[in-house]
Write a protein that holds these residues in place. Sequence first.
Motif, PDB file in Angstrom:
ATOM      1  N   HIS A 133      -3.765   7.735  10.178  1.00  0.00           N
ATOM      2  CA  HIS A 133      -4.304   7.669   8.816  1.00  0.00           C
ATOM      3  C   HIS A 133      -5.327   8.778   8.595  1.00  0.00           C
ATOM      4  CE1 HIS A 133      -2.584   4.448   6.560  1.00  0.00           C
ATOM      5  NE2 HIS A 133      -2.869   3.501   7.448  1.00  0.00           N
ATOM      6  N   ARG A 139       1.755   7.021   5.399  1.00  0.00           N
ATOM      7  CA  ARG A 139       1.520   6.517   4.036  1.00  0.00           C
ATOM      8  C   ARG A 139       0.226   5.709   3.999  1.00  0.00           C
ATOM      9  NH1 ARG A 139       7.265   5.087   1.497  1.00  0.00           N
ATOM     10  NH2 ARG A 139       5.965   3.674   0.289  1.00  0.00           N
ATOM     11  N   GLU A 141      -0.929   3.251   2.370  1.00  0.00           N
ATOM     12  CA  GLU A 141      -0.940   1.801   2.171  1.00  0.00           C
ATOM     13  C   GLU A 141      -0.522   1.021   3.415  1.00  0.00           C
ATOM     14  OE1 GLU A 141       3.206   3.117   0.730  1.00  0.00           O
ATOM     15  OE2 GLU A 141       1.164   3.920   0.872  1.00  0.00           O
ATOM     16  N   ARG A 184       4.024  10.154   5.795  1.00  0.00           N
ATOM     17  CA  ARG A 184       3.544  10.560   4.468  1.00  0.00           C
ATOM     18  C   ARG A 184       4.333  11.777   4.000  1.00  0.00           C
ATOM     19  NH1 ARG A 184      -2.864  11.076   2.947  1.00  0.00           N
ATOM     20  NH2 ARG A 184      -2.619  11.937   0.852  1.00  0.00           N
ATOM     21  N   ARG A 185       4.793  11.738   2.763  1.00  0.00           N
ATOM     22  CA  ARG A 185       5.702  12.767   2.274  1.00  0.00           C
ATOM     23  C   ARG A 185       5.093  14.159   2.295  1.00  0.00           C
ATOM     24  NH1 ARG A 185       9.960  12.248   3.658  1.00  0.00           N
ATOM     25  NH2 ARG A 185       8.865  10.886   5.073  1.00  0.00           N
TER      26      ARG A 185
END
Length: 199
Positions: A133, A139, A141, A184-185
């Motif tokens: 993170h 991501r 969330e 994460r994109r």
Amino acid sequence: MTRRDAARNWQNIVDTGRAFLDEDRPLRLNEVAREASIGVATVYRHFPTAEALLETLARPSLEKLVADAEASLRGDDDEWAAFAGFLTAGINAQLADPAVQPVVAAATHELPETAELVARLNALTGELLAWVHAAGRIRPEVQRADVIRLMCGVVFAATVHAAPSERPALTRRYLDVVLEGLLRRDASDQGRGGGEPGR
């Protein structure tokens, strides 16, 4: 009964319990006693409940998973590789040892050492998740509970209606899909781990 006899009985019960799991048989203490040719009272003296026996069977795999998580946090891999590598180790442990998943998923535990191991494993999973993170690799969330449930789901999906010989390949494929979904994109677009999320 001598201490040596007690130790031999304990090992016989554990070995018989392991055979029950490997053969996908319900772990019932009376049946374990009969198969091990040990008195029922003796089995219950060592393991008052089937859950206690199950947790004893799972303990070596849980200890190894804790060690794997600690090694991932100390290792030279980047955040995503360490995170993905630990999830892979968790999946492999569940496939190799049918005692792991129900013990990790249980709300309470019979043995204090099991509760400590599971708590430590959950904490380490949280530390690895916090690492990815902080690096912006996952991501935002996604929470620790999500990761634990997804790993159980991957193993279930790979084992239901699948022959044992198919399960390792299916698990790896489903884990790669999950890891791709967690990534994460914008991190993937930058080429950081997007090519081989499962590594």
